[in-house]
Design a protein around this motif. Sequence first.
Motif, short mmCIF file in Angstrom:
data_model
loop_
_atom_site.label_atom_id
_atom_site.label_comp_id
_atom_site.label_asym_id
_atom_site.label_seq_id
_atom_site.Cartn_x
_atom_site.Cartn_y
_atom_site.Cartn_z
N GLN A 169 -8.88 4.49 -3.04
CA GLN A 169 -9.90 3.51 -3.46
C GLN A 169 -11.12 4.23 -4.02
N ASN A 170 -11.48 5.36 -3.40
CA ASN A 170 -12.65 6.11 -3.88
C ASN A 170 -12.41 6.69 -5.26
N GLN A 217 -4.15 5.38 6.32
CA GLN A 217 -5.48 4.81 6.09
C GLN A 217 -6.37 5.79 5.33
N TRP A 218 -6.26 7.08 5.66
CA TRP A 218 -7.06 8.11 4.98
C TRP A 218 -6.69 8.18 3.50
N MET A 231 -5.29 5.79 1.68
CA MET A 231 -5.70 4.54 1.02
C MET A 231 -7.19 4.57 0.72
N THR A 232 -7.98 5.08 1.66
CA THR A 232 -9.43 5.16 1.44
C THR A 232 -9.75 6.10 0.28
N ASN A 233 -9.05 7.24 0.24
CA ASN A 233 -9.27 8.19 -0.84
C ASN A 233 -8.82 7.62 -2.19
N HIS A 258 0.84 -1.21 0.00
CA HIS A 258 0.00 0.00 0.00
C HIS A 258 0.87 1.25 0.00
N GLN A 310 -2.96 6.76 10.80
CA GLN A 310 -4.26 7.34 10.42
C GLN A 310 -4.17 8.04 9.06
N HIS A 339 -7.53 16.03 -3.38
CA HIS A 339 -7.97 14.77 -3.98
C HIS A 339 -7.71 14.73 -5.49
#
Length: 806
Positions: free
Chosen positions: A803-804, A796-797, A799-801, A571, A793, A668
Amino acid sequence: MLHPKYRWVGLHREDSVASLLGEQLEIPKILASLLVNRGIQDVQEARRFLQGTMSDLHDPFLLSGMQEAVARIRRAIEQDEQILIYGDYDADGVSSTALMICLMRHLNARYEYYIPHRSKEGYGLHIAALEPFVERGFTLIITVDTGISAVEQIAYARAAGVDVIVTDHHEPPETLPEAYALVNPKLPYCPYPFKGLAGVGVAYKLATALLGDHTPAAWTELVTLGTIADLMPLTDENRILVANGLKAMSYSSFPGITALMGVSGYAKKATEEVSSNHVAFGLAPRINASGRMSYADQAVALLTTENIEEAEKIAEDLDILNKERQLLVDRIVQEAVAQLAEKEAEGSIPHVIVLAGEGWNPGVIGIVASKILDRYYRPTLVLGIDPATGICKGSARSIPGFDMYEALTHCKSLLEHYGGHPSAAGMTLQREQLNHLEEQLNRYAEGVLREEHFVPIMQTDLECSLSDISLPVIEQMEGLAPFGMGNTCPRLLIRGAKLIESRALGKEGKHMKLLLSQNGTVMEAVAFGKGELLSQLTEQARVDVVAEASINEWNGSRKPQLVIQDLAVPHIQVFDHRGSRYPVNKMNEVRSNLIERQSLEQHMIAVVTMEDSNALKNYELNDTPCWIYDKDVGVIPSNTAAFKNGQSRDDIKILFVLELPESPEIWHKMMGSFSALERVYLFHSARDKQEALHPPSREQFKQIYALLKHQVTAPVNEEELISSLIQRTRLSRRMLVMTLEIFEELGFIYRQMGTVMMNQAPAKRALDSSRRYLELEGLAEMEQILHHAGIPQITQWLMTNQQNVS
């Protein structure tokens, strides 16, 4: 993200077969799966693998030529003939010679032995070496670990009335010598069921053919030494011979082996037997040092002496020779790498690397070839040039998919002599043929090698979790030993373990120790020779590892431990340099490390910052692609290096963040535009907590609105109002300014000429209908994360973004 060094390939496993085998043998399924991966599928074969004894060895008379060889040796002993043992200078050849000496002594034969000098004579039989023995009346020659290619030399001996028995294990040439007997399991017409014997293994089969059940058990120690040193597969009867030899070594009958284990640092523990690693990395290099640096006679004397004082003296001498050999190898490797760098500067690294140097000791060039192969993963030939004669003697090492012996056969018109295996070979040629050899080998390689061949492969035996690796399971895995070629220590693939702790280990931090956690199981792991990876691992990263399981014993405590062979972080990773006093200086230091030590190219690194950044004004960043935030597309190039890439962001893997953008939308978009991003280094300054934004809550907005209704009964000065609200709410000025902007957008207040007025009859509107409210929500989250959160944290933030976006 951290890429593995190898391409991991899982072995195909038939679960149903493994389950059935486990039930039949009453062993855990994990052990049964490992057996199936080794090609063992039926109970009888599995029992032979796990519990094989010396009685399971193949009949030596299945070897072609064995009947004739035994009869001729018995006749020589009966007639008191003089026998010459002709060996080789490597550890297999030395072990073979020592075993044959033991056999001759046992038979009370008249014998002498001869091993050629590696650099002065080279591999194989030499007529000049045979002549003195012919003149002295020797009538029988027995070769060990050599001879299968000696057509002319054996013809000479035969013409002189000397019989030659060849025992060898090297690949037979098209034209075979006309020896009295050829004993080699690789002969095309030989029916022997196992083709993987070492030279010493073939010599041992000759001994058992002569002595039968009276063959001394201790001789398996010599078989073990030569078999492991020559990288022969530890399968079939090699496995049985080596297993018995390792047990015998614990209480060795050979003073030389006992002395050698002493100087190599082996200290016997009550629960520890000699392992294949002890032999491969302790005994074999010191035996090989004799033939590499001097005459192999020293090593033969060590293995055949019956005097412990003499053995200890020779072992110490070989230990010194081995240290000298290590220094010599390091020097030649440096020269070879420099020579290859010149070739690379003229183009790319060739498919087959050929390097040669005057004065390079032929005794160590095989090790140099191995080290060059490990670094560049190309078939490699390294040759030493005799400046006086122009004769080049070389060693080759190869990769899977490129048969070195076959490749040299393709070029045999250029060679005076060659021999070996698919993975390793030796050759002799004239200096003027070097360039032709390199050209022909590379033309041959073009038709054989493809891109995938240049990526090293690591086979994994099975995928499991940390909880599967218990002490009883590891003990059962040890039943698969001895480990080596063809029977490697089980490699376990563990995915998604959390990195709890990492630290350097050993002198100069060459190794590292990790603490891993997965679903409640915590386990220590060591990674030898991988200390440089510490700077590439982040706090609580999720790591995938390929590891061997071992038992760590300390102060009477025993616990599972992983020995990492390769690892990866799949990741995106975040590295924290927030609040650095001199961020650009620190960024340049990190960038230099990435380029020099991690082999990253300049165009793979990018800096991102604001358009009016002080960093852009005060520092020269033209050598690194620099991008500035843009509200429409996320980022745009701002310097020559960025424009040079044609605004392409697909090859950027490293991102240095010097400043944060004005909104999460820009962030983003920026992150989405760098599609190949692997690591983010944060260098932005820390924001004062008094200016922090907080994710808005409805209760908070109700409180502020109530305060406004109470205070703003008439137009009030906005600055005075904000100062009052700061005192009452403890919120930052930025937070309150944005709150007023939201109320204005919703029609709850009016802001004009620095004053604030209440709307006495506002329409009902939901907070989330305000664009500014949604912006505050996103901006507060971004700032809370990127300014104040910890690395786990933030990771993880991101990685989530990611994926989105995808």
